[in-house]
Structure formats: structure tokens, C-alpha cells
Motif scaffolding. Structure first.
Motif, PDB file in Angstrom:
ATOM      1  N   CYS A 117       0.857  -1.112  -0.044  1.00 29.42           N
ATOM      2  CA  CYS A 117       0.008   0.083  -0.143  1.00 29.42           C
ATOM      3  C   CYS A 117       0.791   1.210  -0.002  1.00 29.42           C
ATOM      4  O   CYS A 117       0.407   2.235  -0.624  1.00 29.42           O
ATOM      5  CB  CYS A 117      -0.948   0.106   1.093  1.00 29.42           C
ATOM      6  SG  CYS A 117      -2.059  -1.343   1.261  1.00 29.42           S
ATOM      7  N   ARG A 118       2.072   1.410   0.624  1.00 29.07           N
ATOM      8  CA  ARG A 118       2.910   2.221   0.771  1.00 29.07           C
ATOM      9  C   ARG A 118       4.380   1.897   0.866  1.00 29.07           C
ATOM     10  O   ARG A 118       4.708   0.935   0.865  1.00 29.07           O
ATOM     11  CB  ARG A 118       2.279   3.264   1.668  1.00 29.07           C
ATOM     12  CG  ARG A 118       2.653   2.819   3.297  1.00 29.07           C
ATOM     13  CD  ARG A 118       2.120   3.794   4.454  1.00 29.07           C
ATOM     14  NE  ARG A 118       2.410   3.415   5.640  1.00 29.07           N
ATOM     15  CZ  ARG A 118       2.369   3.971   6.597  1.00 29.07           C
ATOM     16  NH1 ARG A 118       1.614   5.573   6.506  1.00 29.07           N
ATOM     17  NH2 ARG A 118       2.658   3.745   7.784  1.00 29.07           N
ATOM     18  N   VAL A 119       5.179   3.018   0.775  1.00 23.66           N
ATOM     19  CA  VAL A 119       6.526   2.734   0.874  1.00 23.66           C
ATOM     20  C   VAL A 119       6.938   3.942   1.803  1.00 23.66           C
ATOM     21  O   VAL A 119       6.405   4.904   2.017  1.00 23.66           O
ATOM     22  CB  VAL A 119       7.395   3.075  -0.551  1.00 23.66           C
ATOM     23  CG1 VAL A 119       7.117   1.851  -1.575  1.00 23.66           C
ATOM     24  CG2 VAL A 119       7.008   4.280  -1.292  1.00 23.66           C
ATOM     25  N   VAL A 120       8.147   3.515   2.398  1.00 22.31           N
ATOM     26  CA  VAL A 120       8.538   4.343   3.692  1.00 22.31           C
ATOM     27  C   VAL A 120      10.045   4.583   3.508  1.00 22.31           C
ATOM     28  O   VAL A 120      10.866   3.662   3.166  1.00 22.31           O
ATOM     29  CB  VAL A 120       8.102   4.013   5.170  1.00 22.31           C
ATOM     30  CG1 VAL A 120       8.753   2.503   5.408  1.00 22.31           C
ATOM     31  CG2 VAL A 120       8.594   4.578   6.428  1.00 22.31           C
ATOM     32  N   GLY A 121      10.528   5.629   3.886  1.00 23.93           N
ATOM     33  CA  GLY A 121      11.969   5.790   3.960  1.00 23.93           C
ATOM     34  C   GLY A 121      12.307   6.118   5.446  1.00 23.93           C
ATOM     35  O   GLY A 121      11.770   6.870   5.971  1.00 23.93           O
ATOM     36  N   VAL A 122      13.284   5.543   5.951  1.00 26.40           N
ATOM     37  CA  VAL A 122      13.686   5.816   7.282  1.00 26.40           C
ATOM     38  C   VAL A 122      15.363   6.229   7.012  1.00 26.40           C
ATOM     39  O   VAL A 122      16.079   5.635   6.495  1.00 26.40           O
ATOM     40  CB  VAL A 122      13.843   4.511   8.228  1.00 26.40           C
ATOM     41  CG1 VAL A 122      14.276   4.904   9.555  1.00 26.40           C
ATOM     42  CG2 VAL A 122      12.465   3.941   8.146  1.00 26.40           C
ATOM     43  N   VAL A 123      15.531   7.491   7.639  1.00 29.57           N
ATOM     44  CA  VAL A 123      16.723   8.224   7.333  1.00 29.57           C
ATOM     45  C   VAL A 123      17.299   8.850   8.615  1.00 29.57           C
ATOM     46  O   VAL A 123      16.367   9.414   9.480  1.00 29.57           O
ATOM     47  CB  VAL A 123      16.265   9.591   6.521  1.00 29.57           C
ATOM     48  CG1 VAL A 123      17.558  10.175   6.170  1.00 29.57           C
ATOM     49  CG2 VAL A 123      15.711   9.081   5.404  1.00 29.57           C
ATOM     50  N   LYS A 124      18.603   8.676   8.771  1.00 25.47           N
ATOM     51  CA  LYS A 124      19.190   9.646  10.054  1.00 25.47           C
ATOM     52  C   LYS A 124      18.902  10.814   9.789  1.00 25.47           C
ATOM     53  O   LYS A 124      19.134  11.403   8.853  1.00 25.47           O
ATOM     54  CB  LYS A 124      20.658   9.090   9.755  1.00 25.47           C
ATOM     55  CG  LYS A 124      21.161   7.357  10.205  1.00 25.47           C
ATOM     56  CD  LYS A 124      22.661   7.622  10.382  1.00 25.47           C
ATOM     57  CE  LYS A 124      23.332   6.499  10.565  1.00 25.47           C
ATOM     58  NZ  LYS A 124      24.777   6.347  10.655  1.00 25.47           N
ATOM     59  N   THR A 125      18.728  11.247  10.950  1.00 24.04           N
ATOM     60  CA  THR A 125      18.313  12.907  10.987  1.00 24.04           C
ATOM     61  C   THR A 125      19.283  13.570  10.554  1.00 24.04           C
ATOM     62  O   THR A 125      18.952  14.607   9.828  1.00 24.04           O
ATOM     63  CB  THR A 125      17.899  13.025  12.561  1.00 24.04           C
ATOM     64  OG1 THR A 125      16.999  12.521  13.089  1.00 24.04           O
ATOM     65  CG2 THR A 125      17.638  14.468  12.685  1.00 24.04           C
ATOM     66  N   ASN A 126      20.603  13.332  10.818  1.00 26.91           N
ATOM     67  CA  ASN A 126      21.520  13.982  10.360  1.00 26.91           C
ATOM     68  C   ASN A 126      21.883  14.086   8.676  1.00 26.91           C
ATOM     69  O   ASN A 126      22.775  14.808   8.150  1.00 26.91           O
ATOM     70  CB  ASN A 126      23.019  14.002  10.923  1.00 26.91           C
ATOM     71  CG  ASN A 126      23.403  12.769  10.877  1.00 26.91           C
ATOM     72  OD1 ASN A 126      22.804  11.721  10.199  1.00 26.91           O
ATOM     73  ND2 ASN A 126      24.622  12.522  11.437  1.00 26.91           N
ATOM     74  N   ASN A 127      21.294  13.196   8.024  1.00 25.76           N
ATOM     75  CA  ASN A 127      21.429  12.937   6.560  1.00 25.76           C
ATOM     76  C   ASN A 127      20.304  13.904   5.945  1.00 25.76           C
ATOM     77  O   ASN A 127      19.522  13.664   5.335  1.00 25.76           O
ATOM     78  CB  ASN A 127      20.831  11.703   6.270  1.00 25.76           C
ATOM     79  CG  ASN A 127      21.259  11.209   4.825  1.00 25.76           C
ATOM     80  OD1 ASN A 127      21.380  12.059   3.849  1.00 25.76           O
ATOM     81  ND2 ASN A 127      21.325   9.866   4.533  1.00 25.76           N
ATOM     82  N   VAL A 128      20.885  15.252   5.799  1.00 26.89           N
ATOM     83  CA  VAL A 128      19.979  16.299   5.367  1.00 26.89           C
ATOM     84  C   VAL A 128      19.606  16.222   3.886  1.00 26.89           C
ATOM     85  O   VAL A 128      18.387  16.166   3.540  1.00 26.89           O
ATOM     86  CB  VAL A 128      20.553  17.842   5.546  1.00 26.89           C
ATOM     87  CG1 VAL A 128      20.039  18.820   5.037  1.00 26.89           C
ATOM     88  CG2 VAL A 128      21.021  17.701   7.086  1.00 26.89           C
TER      89      VAL A 128
END
Length: 163
Positions: A117-128
């Protein structure tokens, strides 16, 4: 800042791309933004890459400008309804909108191919740069998490799809 739009070609990754993906995986900035900063060994990478290509739960794309590979995007099913995104852009092409366009150009095909149904990105906060790419690609920002002791931001597409 230059933006790359119409000249990007998307294709599905193939095993012949393994050496390129290995080089990209070992790029210093990619390692710094990875969950595991250790250098990736080629022999382990080749086994992993083959498994990902053959998995019905993964979809990997290569983006090219002309004949020059510029980025990769991988979607891995994490549940029946959701796939997680991993992407990287060649160091020569960073800061030109390639990450944003890579997400826009692949997300619907990946969602359909994986039946999620959906895709998600999980990114380190400092990866601007990656956070900005998700925002510019119209992903909705979700909850903040901590993964392996690292603060992270989440980005969902499409909007309004609930878990």
C-alpha cells in the motif's frame, strides 16, 4: 542548484550491476549514512546482491543519465502493506535533484510490483540530503525513531494511507 529531470532513464538492476553497487555502497558518505559504517566486502556483497535480485520481496532500480549510472533505489517489503526504501546517488551527481527524481520515478512501480500500500523511507536525522529528497518528492513526514542508537526521521508515500 541544477535539477535533473527528463533525461533520467530507469531500469531494473541486473547482476552485472553488482560491482557498481559495491563501489557505491563503500562510498564514504554512503557508509557514514548507513546503519553499519563498516566497509562492505565484495564476496559478501555479491551473495547479498544476488539474493536481493532473486527475492520477490525486493525491487532494485538503476537510474541512468545517458549511459552514466547516477543512482540506485531499492525497495524491500517489510510487511504485507509496506516496503522500505534504500537509495543512493553517485557522488558526482549529488545535489542535483537526482535523489528526488529517483524516488518519484520508481515509487509507484515498486509499490505495484511488491503489492504494498505504501513505501517508507527511514533516514538518519543528520542525513540532510536524503531527508530533503523525500520532502521534495512529496513524501509525508511521520514519526521520529531511534535505530541502532541513531535518531531517524520517517517519510511515507502516498499520503493518507494508514497502516
Amino acid at each position: 542548484m541544477n535539477s535533473v529531470h527528463s533525461d533520467l532513464i530507469v531500469r531494473v538492476a541486473r547482476f552485472a550491476d553488482a560491482p557498481l553497487f559495491w563501489q557505491w555502497a563503500n562510498d564514504k558518505e554512503v557508509r557514514d549514512n548507513s546503519w553499519s559504517p563498516a566497509t562492505v566486502e565484495l564476496s559478501r556483497h555479491l551473495v547479498w546482491f544476488k539474493d536481493k535480485l532473486e527475492s520477490k520481496d525486493s525491487k532494485i532500480y538503476v537510474l541512468e543519465s545517458g549511459k552514466d549510472p547516477v543512482a540506485q533505489v531499492r525497495y524491500d517489503r517489510k510487511s504485507r502493506d509496506e516496503a522500505e526504501i534504500d537509495f543512493s546517488v553517485s557522488s558526482k551527481w549529488r545535489g542535483k535533484g537526482v535523489g528526488t527524481n529517483a524516488l518519484r520515478l520508481t515509487r509507484e512501480d515498486a509499490r505495484s510490483s511488491l503489492g504494498v500500500c505504501r513505501v517508507v523511507g527511514v533516514v538518519k536525522t543528520n542525513n540532510v540530503g536524503s531527508c530533503r529528497a523525500f520532502q521534495k518528492a512529496s513524501f509525508t513526514e511521520g514519526d521520529e525513531r531511534e535505530i541502532h542508537g541513531q535518531p531517524c526521521r520517517t517519510f511515507y508515500w502516498p499520503q493518507g494511507v494508514q497502516r
